[in-house]
Design a protein around this motif. Structure first.
Motif, short mmCIF file in Angstrom:
data_model
loop_
_atom_site.label_atom_id
_atom_site.label_comp_id
_atom_site.label_asym_id
_atom_site.label_seq_id
_atom_site.Cartn_x
_atom_site.Cartn_y
_atom_site.Cartn_z
N SER A 142 14.48 -74.29 -0.89
CA SER A 142 15.20 -75.50 -1.24
C SER A 142 15.03 -76.51 -0.11
O SER A 142 13.96 -76.55 0.53
CB SER A 142 16.66 -75.14 -1.53
N ALA B 222 16.39 -77.12 3.06
CA ALA B 222 16.17 -76.72 4.45
C ALA B 222 14.85 -75.95 4.57
O ALA B 222 14.09 -76.15 5.53
CB ALA B 222 17.33 -75.87 4.95
N ASP C 123 14.67 -67.44 -4.91
CA ASP C 123 15.09 -66.68 -6.09
C ASP C 123 15.19 -67.55 -7.34
O ASP C 123 15.23 -67.04 -8.46
CB ASP C 123 16.40 -65.91 -5.84
N GLU C 124 15.23 -68.88 -7.18
CA GLU C 124 15.19 -69.73 -8.38
C GLU C 124 13.74 -69.83 -8.84
O GLU C 124 12.82 -69.78 -8.02
CB GLU C 124 15.73 -71.12 -8.06
N ARG D 81 19.59 -81.46 -4.85
CA ARG D 81 20.85 -81.17 -5.55
C ARG D 81 21.76 -82.39 -5.76
O ARG D 81 22.47 -82.44 -6.77
CB ARG D 81 21.61 -80.05 -4.82
N LYS E 236 25.43 -86.35 -10.30
CA LYS E 236 25.44 -87.81 -10.48
C LYS E 236 24.44 -88.18 -11.59
O LYS E 236 24.73 -87.98 -12.76
CB LYS E 236 25.08 -88.49 -9.14
N ALA F 260 14.88 -62.23 -2.06
CA ALA F 260 14.70 -61.37 -0.87
C ALA F 260 15.89 -60.43 -0.86
O ALA F 260 17.03 -60.86 -1.04
CB ALA F 260 14.68 -62.23 0.38
N THR G 184 18.90 -69.60 2.94
CA THR G 184 19.33 -69.18 1.60
C THR G 184 20.61 -69.87 1.13
O THR G 184 21.16 -69.50 0.08
CB THR G 184 19.47 -67.64 1.51
N ARG H 267 25.71 -75.75 -9.12
CA ARG H 267 24.90 -75.60 -7.90
C ARG H 267 23.43 -75.85 -8.20
O ARG H 267 22.71 -76.43 -7.42
CB ARG H 267 25.09 -74.20 -7.32
N ASP I 152 22.86 -74.92 4.75
CA ASP I 152 24.22 -74.50 4.40
C ASP I 152 24.56 -73.09 4.90
O ASP I 152 25.74 -72.73 4.98
CB ASP I 152 24.40 -74.50 2.87
N TRP J 191 23.55 -82.54 2.84
CA TRP J 191 22.12 -82.76 2.63
C TRP J 191 21.40 -83.10 3.95
O TRP J 191 20.36 -82.53 4.27
CB TRP J 191 21.99 -83.92 1.64
N PHE K 185 27.57 -87.20 5.64
CA PHE K 185 27.27 -87.05 4.22
C PHE K 185 27.78 -88.24 3.43
O PHE K 185 28.54 -89.06 3.94
CB PHE K 185 27.85 -85.75 3.64
N TRP K 186 27.34 -88.30 2.21
CA TRP K 186 27.82 -89.35 1.30
C TRP K 186 28.26 -88.70 -0.01
O TRP K 186 27.86 -87.58 -0.33
CB TRP K 186 26.70 -90.36 1.01
C1 LIG Z 1 25.75 -80.73 -7.17
C2 LIG Z 1 25.59 -81.00 -5.71
C3 LIG Z 1 25.68 -82.30 -5.24
C4 LIG Z 1 25.55 -82.57 -3.88
N1 LIG Z 1 25.68 -83.84 -3.46
C5 LIG Z 1 25.59 -84.10 -2.13
C6 LIG Z 1 25.76 -85.42 -1.66
O1 LIG Z 1 26.00 -86.36 -2.42
N2 LIG Z 1 25.68 -85.64 -0.32
C7 LIG Z 1 25.44 -84.62 0.55
O2 LIG Z 1 25.38 -84.87 1.78
N3 LIG Z 1 25.26 -83.36 0.13
C8 LIG Z 1 25.34 -83.07 -1.19
N4 LIG Z 1 25.17 -81.79 -1.63
C9 LIG Z 1 24.92 -80.72 -0.65
C10 LIG Z 1 23.42 -80.48 -0.40
O3 LIG Z 1 22.69 -80.52 -1.58
C11 LIG Z 1 23.27 -79.13 0.30
O4 LIG Z 1 23.88 -79.25 1.56
C12 LIG Z 1 21.81 -78.69 0.43
O5 LIG Z 1 21.27 -78.41 -0.83
C13 LIG Z 1 21.69 -77.46 1.32
O6 LIG Z 1 20.35 -77.08 1.35
P1 LIG Z 1 19.92 -75.60 1.76
O7 LIG Z 1 18.43 -75.59 1.65
O8 LIG Z 1 20.56 -75.20 3.02
O9 LIG Z 1 20.58 -74.63 0.68
P2 LIG Z 1 20.44 -74.59 -0.91
O10 LIG Z 1 20.10 -75.93 -1.43
O11 LIG Z 1 21.65 -73.88 -1.39
O12 LIG Z 1 19.17 -73.65 -1.15
C14 LIG Z 1 19.15 -72.29 -0.88
C15 LIG Z 1 18.12 -71.66 -1.81
O13 LIG Z 1 17.95 -70.30 -1.44
C16 LIG Z 1 17.99 -69.51 -2.62
N5 LIG Z 1 18.39 -68.13 -2.28
C17 LIG Z 1 19.63 -67.66 -2.04
N6 LIG Z 1 19.58 -66.34 -1.75
C18 LIG Z 1 18.27 -65.99 -1.80
C19 LIG Z 1 17.58 -64.76 -1.57
N7 LIG Z 1 18.22 -63.63 -1.21
N8 LIG Z 1 16.24 -64.74 -1.70
C20 LIG Z 1 15.57 -65.88 -2.04
N9 LIG Z 1 16.17 -67.08 -2.27
C21 LIG Z 1 17.51 -67.12 -2.13
C22 LIG Z 1 19.00 -70.25 -3.49
O14 LIG Z 1 18.93 -69.86 -4.84
C23 LIG Z 1 18.56 -71.68 -3.26
O15 LIG Z 1 17.49 -72.03 -4.09
C24 LIG Z 1 25.30 -81.50 -2.98
C25 LIG Z 1 25.22 -80.18 -3.46
C26 LIG Z 1 25.36 -79.93 -4.80
C27 LIG Z 1 25.28 -78.50 -5.31
#
Ligand SMILES: Cc1cc2nc3c(=O)[nH]c(=O)nc-3n(C[C@H](O)[C@H](O)[C@H](O)COP(=O)(O)OP(=O)(O)OC[C@H]3O[C@@H](n4cnc5c(N)ncnc54)[C@H](O)[C@@H]3O)c2cc1C
Length: 398
Positions: free
Chosen positions: A10, A12, A34-35, A42, A47, A80, A107, A127, A274, A292, A320-321
């Protein structure tokens, strides 16, 4: 390093992959997610995509050419299941394993749910893009009432989107004032007023006792005995970090993957986004940030930490916003309910203002309603270590 594995495809994870390649990593790169989807964004899920203004085709974070340019082995649609730090490999749920010299843990987190609602049609969390499309279908089916449980940012955005679709929306929040624990009561009240002004029936200081129906949800019973008819329920009561696959790995897990100040969780292992908890020296606080911007910046930082071996501290000013109706709400820094506050520009009545937060003589936060330029200016002041007096002098001069 010859082989890096990124777990979590995703935001990060993608930013980490891009950084590794940009900074010269020429070895084997494997990304496990895993998706079934390639990395997507996201924020539009609560929105523009939820409202139907955008199709899901606008969600991807990179086009196919850019993904191909990373020269990575994408293992999508498979989880994983374990990390072995001695043997240096990640095991996948399909029984295969991938060897690594370095690993990026990205993750993220998943939504908390309300026990007893499993399998009940019309009850959702938000999510993933699949969650978003399922909610969208239900919103388009002309429901009599949408109930949103939890008035946090996701709940508030879903409520705003559903109201903009002219639906009847009730939002239920356990706290007396939404966001009180982050923004304090006065600013939390402004957030509540924005929702109420646009016709959301916001019920505060009340929990949910039960959500029930036949095949589909029919009613939500609140802790004060009120019964709400509901055709759609969206539960937005926070998230849980996806750490289960790391059990037994030897990493320290405590509400996320615990890292040092440079995002290192163990030799050759970094975490970002996250999922990561680390001591941010700027605020003298161990934090896990669900924004984000942090997923982007920490993805970049963690990848560099892995590649260079240099323990450069990661000390951002989190930001954030949130888009609700015609308001862009932004928050930078680390605010607490007992911080001192001062409106530094605009007017609360017009819902167009910025409020500074101070603690122990320092500027620690800035909240903006449709004031993006001011939020960025004060964020820079926080970054520069401005005192409260510096910030007030800046407010007077500008
Ligand atoms: C609906 C929504 C709206 C948002 N709006 C805002 C906003 O307006 N402003 C803002 O600042 N932030 C917003 N956010 C937050 C922002 O999107 C997240 O902080 C960001 O997506 C975090 O990214 P990440 O890569 O750390 O984690 P994630 O995006 O959660 O990605 C982690 C990925 O790892 C995968 N995964 C989990 N476990 C495993 C495993 N064991 N093996 C393989 N893959 C795995 C998950 O399925 C996922 O695809 C929003 C979030 C959501 C859900």
């Amino acid at each position: 390093m010859n082989a890096v594995v990124i777990v979590g495809a995703s935001l990060a994870g993608l930013r980490a992959a891009e950084t590794l390649r940009r900074d010269g990593f020429a070895g084997t790169l494997t990304v496990i997610g895993d998706e079934p989807h390639s990395p997507y964004d996201r924020p539009p899920l609560s929105k523009q995509i939820l409202s139907g203004k955008w199709g899901p085709d606008r969600a991807p974070l990179a086009d196919q050419d850019a993904l191909d340019g990373l020269d990575a082995d994408w293992r999508l649609g498979v989880r994983a299941s374990a990390l072995d730090l001695d043997a240096r490999h990640v095991t996948l749920a399909d029984g295969t394993s991938v060897a690594f010299d370095g690993v990026v843990i990205a993750t993220g987190a998943r939504c908390r749910t309300i026990a007893g609602t499993e399998g009940l049609g019309g009850v959702h969390t938000l999510r993933t893009v699949d969650d978003c499309l399922a909610i969208r279908r239900d919103l388009q089916a002309n429901p009599r009432r949408v109930v949103v449980v939890g008035a946090g940012f996701i709940g508030a955005e879903v409520a705003a989107t559903a109201r903009e679709l002219d639906l009847d929306v009730t939002m239920v929040e356990m706290a007396p004032v939404p966001f009180e624990r982050i923004l304090g009561a006065e600013m939390g009240q402004v957030c509540a007023d924005v929702q109420r002004d646009h016709g959301v029936d916001l019920r505060t200081g009340v929990g949910v006792d039960s959500i029930s129906g036949g095949d589909r949800v029919e009613r939500v019973v609140l802790s004060d005995g009120t019964e709400l008819d509901a055709d759609v329920v969206v539960v937005g009561v926070g998230v849980t970090p996806n750490t289960e696959w790391l059990e037994g790995s030897g990493l320290t897990i405590d509400n996320g993957v615990v890292c040092d100040e440079s995002c290192l969780a163990a030799p050759g292992v970094v975490a970002a986004g996250d999922i990561a908890r680390w001591p941010n020296r700027r605020f003298d606080e161990v934090m896990r940030v669900e924004h984000w911007d942090n997923a982007v910046e920490q993805g970049v930082h963690a990848a560099r930490r892995l590649l260079t071996g240099e323990p450069v501290p990661y000390e951002p000013v989190p930001w954030f916003w949130s888009d609700q109706f015609d308001r862009k709400i932004q928050l930078a820094g680390r605010t607490r309910p007992d911080d001192q506050t001062e409106v530094v520009t605009g007017s609360i009545e017009e819902r167009r203002f910025a409020t500074a937060y101070g603690r122990n003589g320092k500027l620690v936060g800035i909240l903006g309603f449709n004031r993006p330029r001011h939020v960025m200016q004060y964020r820079q002041l926080i970054n520069d270590g401005a005192t409260w007096d510096d910030a007030m002098a800046f407010a007077r001069e500008s």
